[in-house]
Design a protein around this motif. Structure first.
Motif, PDB file in Angstrom:
ATOM      1  N   PHE A 109       1.201  -9.251  -7.938  1.00  0.00           N
ATOM      2  CA  PHE A 109       0.904  -7.622  -8.093  1.00  0.00           C
ATOM      3  C   PHE A 109       1.966  -7.000  -8.823  1.00  0.00           C
ATOM      4  O   PHE A 109       3.249  -7.292  -8.225  1.00  0.00           O
ATOM      5  CB  PHE A 109       0.117  -7.236  -6.788  1.00  0.00           C
ATOM      6  N   GLN A 110       1.650  -5.995  -9.681  1.00  0.00           N
ATOM      7  CA  GLN A 110       3.023  -5.188 -10.117  1.00  0.00           C
ATOM      8  C   GLN A 110       3.293  -4.339  -9.423  1.00  0.00           C
ATOM      9  O   GLN A 110       4.635  -4.176  -9.172  1.00  0.00           O
ATOM     10  CB  GLN A 110       2.290  -4.449 -11.411  1.00  0.00           C
ATOM     11  N   GLU A 111       2.698  -3.833  -8.109  1.00  0.00           N
ATOM     12  CA  GLU A 111       3.391  -2.748  -7.719  1.00  0.00           C
ATOM     13  C   GLU A 111       2.484  -2.881  -6.284  1.00  0.00           C
ATOM     14  O   GLU A 111       1.378  -3.053  -6.096  1.00  0.00           O
ATOM     15  CB  GLU A 111       3.194  -1.353  -7.999  1.00  0.00           C
ATOM     16  N   CYS A 112       3.033  -2.401  -4.924  1.00  0.00           N
ATOM     17  CA  CYS A 112       2.292  -2.229  -3.724  1.00  0.00           C
ATOM     18  C   CYS A 112       3.290  -2.057  -2.838  1.00  0.00           C
ATOM     19  O   CYS A 112       4.524  -1.490  -3.043  1.00  0.00           O
ATOM     20  CB  CYS A 112       1.708  -3.992  -3.273  1.00  0.00           C
ATOM     21  N   THR A 113       2.741  -1.225  -1.912  1.00  0.00           N
ATOM     22  CA  THR A 113       3.670  -0.734  -0.740  1.00  0.00           C
ATOM     23  C   THR A 113       3.664  -1.556   0.534  1.00  0.00           C
ATOM     24  O   THR A 113       2.651  -2.044   1.198  1.00  0.00           O
ATOM     25  CB  THR A 113       3.050   0.820  -0.255  1.00  0.00           C
ATOM     26  N   ILE A 114       4.713  -2.000   1.084  1.00  0.00           N
ATOM     27  CA  ILE A 114       4.758  -3.066   2.122  1.00  0.00           C
ATOM     28  C   ILE A 114       5.641  -2.370   3.335  1.00  0.00           C
ATOM     29  O   ILE A 114       6.626  -1.712   3.044  1.00  0.00           O
ATOM     30  CB  ILE A 114       5.512  -4.392   1.608  1.00  0.00           C
ATOM     31  N   LEU A 115       5.147  -2.104   4.514  1.00  0.00           N
ATOM     32  CA  LEU A 115       5.922  -1.617   5.739  1.00  0.00           C
ATOM     33  C   LEU A 115       5.972  -2.879   6.544  1.00  0.00           C
ATOM     34  O   LEU A 115       5.031  -3.337   7.062  1.00  0.00           O
ATOM     35  CB  LEU A 115       5.139  -0.634   6.271  1.00  0.00           C
ATOM     36  N   GLN A 116       7.232  -3.101   6.936  1.00  0.00           N
ATOM     37  CA  GLN A 116       7.733  -3.983   7.939  1.00  0.00           C
ATOM     38  C   GLN A 116       8.477  -3.371   9.016  1.00  0.00           C
ATOM     39  O   GLN A 116       9.677  -2.939   8.721  1.00  0.00           O
ATOM     40  CB  GLN A 116       8.360  -5.313   7.295  1.00  0.00           C
ATOM     41  N   SER A 117       7.784  -3.173  10.362  1.00  0.00           N
ATOM     42  CA  SER A 117       8.628  -2.493  11.454  1.00  0.00           C
ATOM     43  C   SER A 117       9.004  -3.670  12.236  1.00  0.00           C
ATOM     44  O   SER A 117       8.657  -4.682  12.425  1.00  0.00           O
ATOM     45  CB  SER A 117       7.450  -1.746  12.016  1.00  0.00           C
ATOM     46  N   ILE A 133      -4.022   2.152  11.818  1.00  0.00           N
ATOM     47  CA  ILE A 133      -4.250   1.763  10.259  1.00  0.00           C
ATOM     48  C   ILE A 133      -5.654   1.719   9.860  1.00  0.00           C
ATOM     49  O   ILE A 133      -6.165   1.486   8.600  1.00  0.00           O
ATOM     50  CB  ILE A 133      -3.628   0.334   9.950  1.00  0.00           C
ATOM     51  N   ASN A 134      -6.434   1.590  10.922  1.00  0.00           N
ATOM     52  CA  ASN A 134      -7.930   1.703  10.598  1.00  0.00           C
ATOM     53  C   ASN A 134      -8.378   2.836   9.855  1.00  0.00           C
ATOM     54  O   ASN A 134      -9.567   2.963   9.222  1.00  0.00           O
ATOM     55  CB  ASN A 134      -8.805   1.145  11.583  1.00  0.00           C
ATOM     56  N   LEU A 135      -7.786   3.698   9.973  1.00  0.00           N
ATOM     57  CA  LEU A 135      -8.096   5.230   9.412  1.00  0.00           C
ATOM     58  C   LEU A 135      -7.441   5.385   7.927  1.00  0.00           C
ATOM     59  O   LEU A 135      -7.748   6.308   7.311  1.00  0.00           O
ATOM     60  CB  LEU A 135      -7.281   6.232  10.442  1.00  0.00           C
ATOM     61  N   TYR A 136      -6.864   4.319   7.420  1.00  0.00           N
ATOM     62  CA  TYR A 136      -6.096   4.438   6.132  1.00  0.00           C
ATOM     63  C   TYR A 136      -6.327   3.010   5.480  1.00  0.00           C
ATOM     64  O   TYR A 136      -6.932   2.127   6.206  1.00  0.00           O
ATOM     65  CB  TYR A 136      -4.533   4.644   6.315  1.00  0.00           C
ATOM     66  N   ASP A 137      -5.909   3.209   4.179  1.00  0.00           N
ATOM     67  CA  ASP A 137      -6.254   1.978   3.285  1.00  0.00           C
ATOM     68  C   ASP A 137      -4.969   1.313   3.261  1.00  0.00           C
ATOM     69  O   ASP A 137      -4.256   0.939   2.451  1.00  0.00           O
ATOM     70  CB  ASP A 137      -6.347   2.420   1.832  1.00  0.00           C
ATOM     71  N   VAL A 138      -5.050   0.650   4.433  1.00  0.00           N
ATOM     72  CA  VAL A 138      -3.834  -0.301   5.014  1.00  0.00           C
ATOM     73  C   VAL A 138      -4.311  -1.555   5.230  1.00  0.00           C
ATOM     74  O   VAL A 138      -5.455  -1.534   6.074  1.00  0.00           O
ATOM     75  CB  VAL A 138      -2.855   0.263   5.851  1.00  0.00           C
ATOM     76  N   TYR A 154       5.887  -6.293  12.649  1.00  0.00           N
ATOM     77  CA  TYR A 154       4.362  -5.728  12.437  1.00  0.00           C
ATOM     78  C   TYR A 154       4.654  -5.386  10.644  1.00  0.00           C
ATOM     79  O   TYR A 154       5.016  -4.654  10.183  1.00  0.00           O
ATOM     80  CB  TYR A 154       4.166  -4.541  13.155  1.00  0.00           C
ATOM     81  N   LEU A 155       3.796  -6.373   9.932  1.00  0.00           N
ATOM     82  CA  LEU A 155       3.731  -6.356   8.478  1.00  0.00           C
ATOM     83  C   LEU A 155       2.401  -5.641   8.190  1.00  0.00           C
ATOM     84  O   LEU A 155       1.365  -6.142   8.310  1.00  0.00           O
ATOM     85  CB  LEU A 155       4.215  -7.451   7.919  1.00  0.00           C
ATOM     86  N   VAL A 156       2.425  -4.715   7.132  1.00  0.00           N
ATOM     87  CA  VAL A 156       1.214  -4.044   6.595  1.00  0.00           C
ATOM     88  C   VAL A 156       1.695  -3.880   5.221  1.00  0.00           C
ATOM     89  O   VAL A 156       2.879  -3.689   4.551  1.00  0.00           O
ATOM     90  CB  VAL A 156       0.722  -2.918   7.184  1.00  0.00           C
ATOM     91  N   VAL A 157       0.517  -3.813   4.431  1.00  0.00           N
ATOM     92  CA  VAL A 157       0.566  -3.724   3.042  1.00  0.00           C
ATOM     93  C   VAL A 157      -0.457  -2.556   2.577  1.00  0.00           C
ATOM     94  O   VAL A 157      -1.637  -2.414   3.251  1.00  0.00           O
ATOM     95  CB  VAL A 157       0.417  -4.978   2.207  1.00  0.00           C
ATOM     96  N   SER A 158      -0.032  -1.885   1.282  1.00  0.00           N
ATOM     97  CA  SER A 158      -0.996  -0.776   0.883  1.00  0.00           C
ATOM     98  C   SER A 158      -0.844  -0.808  -0.459  1.00  0.00           C
ATOM     99  O   SER A 158       0.143  -1.470  -1.072  1.00  0.00           O
ATOM    100  CB  SER A 158      -0.907   0.448   1.850  1.00  0.00           C
ATOM    101  N   GLY A 159      -1.654   0.194  -1.013  1.00  0.00           N
ATOM    102  CA  GLY A 159      -1.566   0.242  -2.610  1.00  0.00           C
ATOM    103  C   GLY A 159      -2.686  -0.620  -3.383  1.00  0.00           C
ATOM    104  O   GLY A 159      -3.418  -0.965  -2.803  1.00  0.00           O
TER     105      GLY A 159
END
Length: 519
Positions: free
Chosen positions: A450-458, A490-495, A505-510
């Motif tokens: 994928f060309q772009e995405c948003t990854i959050l690792q806490s 995260i159930n409230l968002y496109d995550v 805790y690893l999540v991805v969005s975009g």
């Protein structure tokens, strides 16, 4: 934590429910065994899709074989499938037995009446002889003719006493025919008054002939009321022979009068003689037409008395031309005519007896066949009665065992589906849904870029030190509470949550997340 061990939020699994089903806390098969029958039926009906796809009325009519009501319907159908053919077979056997019994009783009735017909035939022959002797006596009154007449009386009385029953139909309203005693008194009174009444030969012949007609008419009615089956033609031939024999007797009586007097003094006597002869011949031809056996028996007996037949034809021709060699009449000539005609009539009588024997043989064969059919029908009926309880019990036990086995399969299927759902939930926690679905379907999963995405690792600050000061259960409980809170957020968002490793805790969005979700 250094390892890749994944911690699963237990509470999230507990709180997930399948649509339309009631989840219990236990994950094992024993959890289904603790259900009540009503709860189990509701759970199984919720699990099965067959009942849902059907309309309510059809679902009630067909019945679910796993539910209690469905089991009863299924058992009723199974018993109906087995018992209905048995009931039909029983009904057919009962009808066959009833028909065979009816035919057997009818055959026995025919045989009884045929035997009585022989008795009645002997009585009619004696009555005909008395008629002829009475006409001979009135034609030439003398001691010799009186002696012959007196000898005929006891023969008639003896034949009358041998009758096993009184033959005249109850529909006959004549007083003298109401019973045997009435008739005996009536005929005796006629005998005693013979000399004093000054009756004619024609009247005397008519007197006896009318009585004989009544007895013959009764015989016709008695046989006609019976169901004689295949031998009805033979019986009709038998009846025609009896009538033919009666008119031969009348012919003999008028011939006695002719030879006793010397000629027919009255034209009506001549006509009665010709009518009797023609009527006898017509009934005899009818008997031969209905029964070939009667014709064969008659011809065989007549061949042995051919000379007698030639003499009778000669005497008949003399009477027809109304001219005799003995112009003044002769008792010896009348007796010669009587003896020859008696031989001829005896041939007819012997034909009747032989035909009766054949009819009895046919009836005995029919009776034996009917008895065999009754025995077979009774054996089949008893066999059905004896086997039906065993078959019914076997079907009941077999259906009950199948229903029990179906219930066990339903319980295990219920438990298996529950474990499968829990496994899928764990799998969907570990992998994206599209990837997990491909793996379930044994499809290969290729890597995607994928060309772009948003990854959050806490990461939890001081997790190592905190873990060292806490017990494993405390660490697990803390992570469960924390990650459950993250999950709810995260159930409230496109995550999309990729994974949790230790305190990470690893999540991805975009765009990457959207493509994964669309897949």
């Amino acid at each position: 934590m250094a390892g890749r061990n994944r911690v699963i939020p237990v509470e999230s699994i507990k709180n997930r429910k399948s649509p339309g089903t009631k989840l219990h806390r236990s994950n094992s098969l024993s959890s289904t065994l603790s259900l009540s029958p009503t709860e189990l039926n509701e759970a199984i009906m919720g699990m099965l899709t067959v009942g849902k796809r059907l309309e309510p009325c059809k679902r009630v009519c067909i019945g679910n074989p796993i539910t209690t009501a469905g089991q009863r319907k299924q058992l009723a159908k199974m018993l109906t499938v087995v018992l209905f053919p048995l009931a039909v077979l029983t009904a057919i056997t009962a009808v066959d037995f009833s028909n065979s019994l009816s035919m057997y009783m009818n055959t026995a009735e025919v045989m009884m009446r045929i035997e009585f017909g022989v008795e009645l035939g002997d009585f009619l022959m004696a009555l005909q002889n008395e008629r002829d002797m009475s006409s001979l006596y009135l034609s030439r009154i003398g001691s010799d003719t009186k002696s012959d007449l007196l000898q005929a009386y006891p023969q008639t009385d003896e034949a009358l006493d041998k009758l096993s029953s009184w033959p005249v139909s109850s529909s006959n309203k004549l007083k003298e025919f109401q019973s045997r005693e009435w008739y005996i008194n009536f005929i005796n009174r006629h005998r005693y008054e013979l000399d004093s009444t000054n009756t004619s030969v024609t009247a005397e012949i008519n007197f006896y002939s009318n009585h004989i007609d009544i007895f013959i008419r009764w015989m016709y009615e008695a046989v006609s009321e019976l169901n004689t089956g295949l031998i009805w033609k033979t019986l009709v031939g038998y009846q025609e022979l009896i009538i033919s024999s009666e008119y031969i007797g009348r012919e003999r009586g008028y011939g006695i009068y002719y030879y006793s007097v010397g000629s027919f003094r009255d034209r009506s006597h001549y006509i009665l003689f010709i009518e009797s002869q023609d009527t006898a011949r017509a009934h005899f031809e009818s008997a031969r037409m209905y029964s070939e056996t009667a014709s064969d028996i008659y011809q065989k007996n007549l061949d042995t008395n051919n000379d007698t037949l030639q003499e009778i034809n000669k005497l008949r021709n003399e009477i027809k031309i109304n001219s005799s060699l003995v112009q003044e009449g002769s008792t010896s000539a009348a007796k010669w005519w009587f003896s020859n005609m008696s031989i001829y009539r005896d041939v007819m009588r012997n034909t009747q007896r032989l035909l009766t024997s054949k009819i009895n043989r046919l009836l005995e064969q029919n009776a034996a066949l009917d008895m065999t059919n009754m025995i077979i029908a009774a054996a089949i009926f008893l066999g059905i009665i004896m086997v039906s309880p065993t078959i019914t019990f076997s079907v009941y036990k077999l259906t009950s065992n199948i229903q029990k086995y179906s219930l066990q399969i339903a319980r295990k299927t219920k438990a298996l589906n529950k474990e499968k759902k829990q496994s899928e939930e764990i799998l969907f926690q570990m992998l994206p849904k599209s990837v997990a679905q491909h793996l379930k379907e044994n499809h290969s999963v290729n890597a995607e870029q994928f060309q772009e995405c948003t990854i959050l690792q806490s990461d939890m600050v001081g997790f190592t030190k905190l873990s060292s000061n806490s017990s494993p259960l405390q660490v697990t409980e803390m992570l469960n509470i924390l990650f459950s809170c993250f999950d709810n957020r995260i159930n409230l968002y496109d995550v999309y949550k990729v994974e949790t490793v230790g305190d990470g805790y690893l999540v991805v969005s975009g765009n990457a997340f959207k493509k994964i979700m669309l897949a």
